[in-house]
Design an enzyme around this catalytic site. Structure first.
Site: not given
Ligand SMILES: [Zn+2]
Length: 392
Positions: A71, A73, A104, A138-139, A164, A354
């Site tokens: 992903h 984003d 991520d 995706e998030e 991932e 994150h």
């Molecule tokens: Zn991810």
């Protein structure tokens, strides 16, 4: 490509701020890397303005197709003053490369892109094709993967690797799904000295609250790696002031599902409970969902799972673990495609995802490229061997 070139591509990706939006800038940059190769088929698939998915297909269309997905984003950087490195700088200190998305998953995304670029560069003959599926959103709900799946871009896949951040020491073959739901109770305000003139929205919401716990607790199946179904009411609010009968109350709950209970099973049960409570005098409850995600079923013995482990063991010299994940990924959407295939999660990264000072180990990032470059031909050989075995 030199290691410096590979690091520069990752830094460039991190410097593009694609916080829950703006993925087109990432897609355009990746597309520009493939532009020198006319044999690469490049398609942008829009989800919303400024939010394009990117699909790049290379190799031999006569053979099986392996999907490589990531992903584009990232989540918000949060409190920027708490970072010791520019969250959108891509700064390298020793073996660590810092930035939002370093783990991520712009490192995984860069690694699969570079794998394809190097295969194009060396012009190595391929026994199958490779499709990059670079997604938006995706998030916040996997809607890029949903768009690509609905448009048929996953229909020809014989296998899928999602880059991932499992860490190269883990192959993820199954994952929990997510259901976030909200129940709104509508009543009627009145003076608290005359409650019979009103309808207490809190009382009615609590009827749901007390019924839903036991209802969900009936799901006693336990997944051997993921565990049981999880249901938690995490937010609740209601009422306007101390001497008014509340006209509004609401709660939100988060569920972590397992493959034994497809999301539709839960939707049906919640809808039935709401309908039943709404039969009672004065009760008016409504139910809504925000971007639910299906659990990903999987077989630890599936050939692609075993192959991913074997290649990672060989390249990295460690004993790769085959595990389940508490979080869903784009694979949940791609698996809705027409064909049957296995989806695995294998990519560079770590628990800093994150968080502030998110980073990736540069050596792990570079090693991931070696892993994917070994996995691609091994996957084509594996599929060919399976076909021969079935024909015999
Ligand atoms: Zn991810």
């Amino acid at each position: 490509m030199t290691p410096q070139d590979k690091i520069a591509i990752l830094q460039h990706l991190i410097q593009i701020q694609s916080v829950n939006a703006n993925e087109t800038a990432v897609a355009d940059y990746i597309a520009s890397l493939f532009a020198p190769y006319p044999q690469a088929e490049i398609v942008k698939v829009p989800f919303a303005p400024g939010r394009d998915n990117l699909v790049v297909t290379i190799g031999n269309p006569a053979g099986p197709m392996l999907g490589l997905s990531g992903h584009m984003d990232v989540v918000a950087p949060g409190d920027v003053s708490a970072w010791h490195h520019d969250p959108f700088g891509g700064e390298v200190v020793g073996d660590q490369l810092f930035g939002r998305g370093a783990s991520d998953m712009k490192s995984g995304l860069a690694a699969i892109v570079i794998t394809m670029l190097e295969l194009l560069e060396t012009n190595a003959p391929l026994a199958g094709s490779i499709r990059l599926l670079a997604t938006v959103g995706e998030e916040t709900g996997e809607y890029g993967a949903a768009t690509l799946t609905d448009a048929g871009y996953a229909d020809q896949l014989a296998g899928l690797v999602i880059a991932e951040p499992s860490g190269l020491g883990n192959v993820v073959y199954t994952a929990r799904g997510v259901i976030d739901y909200k129940v709104v109770s509508t009543g009627k305000a009145s003076h608290s000295a005359r409650p019979e003139k009103g309808i207490n929205a809190i009382d009615n919401l609590l009827k749901f609250y007390h019924a839903v716990g036991p209802l969900m607790a009936k799901h006693t199946k336990v997944d051997p790696v993921l565990g049981g179904l999880l249901h938690n009411v995490d937010l609740i609010s209601g009422g306007e002031q101390i001497n008014s009968i509340p006209a509004h109350a609401e709660l939100m709950a988060n569920m972590r599902t397992i493959p034994a209970y497809p999301n539709q099973v839960i939707y049906d049960e919640l809808a039935a409970l709401i309908a039943q409570l709404n039969q009672e005098d004065g009760v008016q409850l409504t139910l809504s969902y925000s971007y639910p995600e299906e659990a990903i079923p999987g077989d630890p013995q599936a050939p692609l799972v075993q192959l991913a482990k074997q290649i990672s063991d060989q390249v990295c010299g460690h004993d790769t673990q085959i595990i389940g994940s508490g979080g869903a990924n784009d694979g949940a959407e791609f698996l809705r495609a027409k064909g049957e295939f296995t989806s695995v999660e294998l990519g560079p990264g770590n628990d800093s995802s994150h968080q502030v000072d998110e980073y990736v180990s540069v050596s792990e990032y570079l090693q991931a490229i070696t892993v994917y470059e070994a996995l691609v031909p091994a996957f084509f050989a594996q599929v060919a061997a399976e076909v021969t075995a079935t024909e015999e």
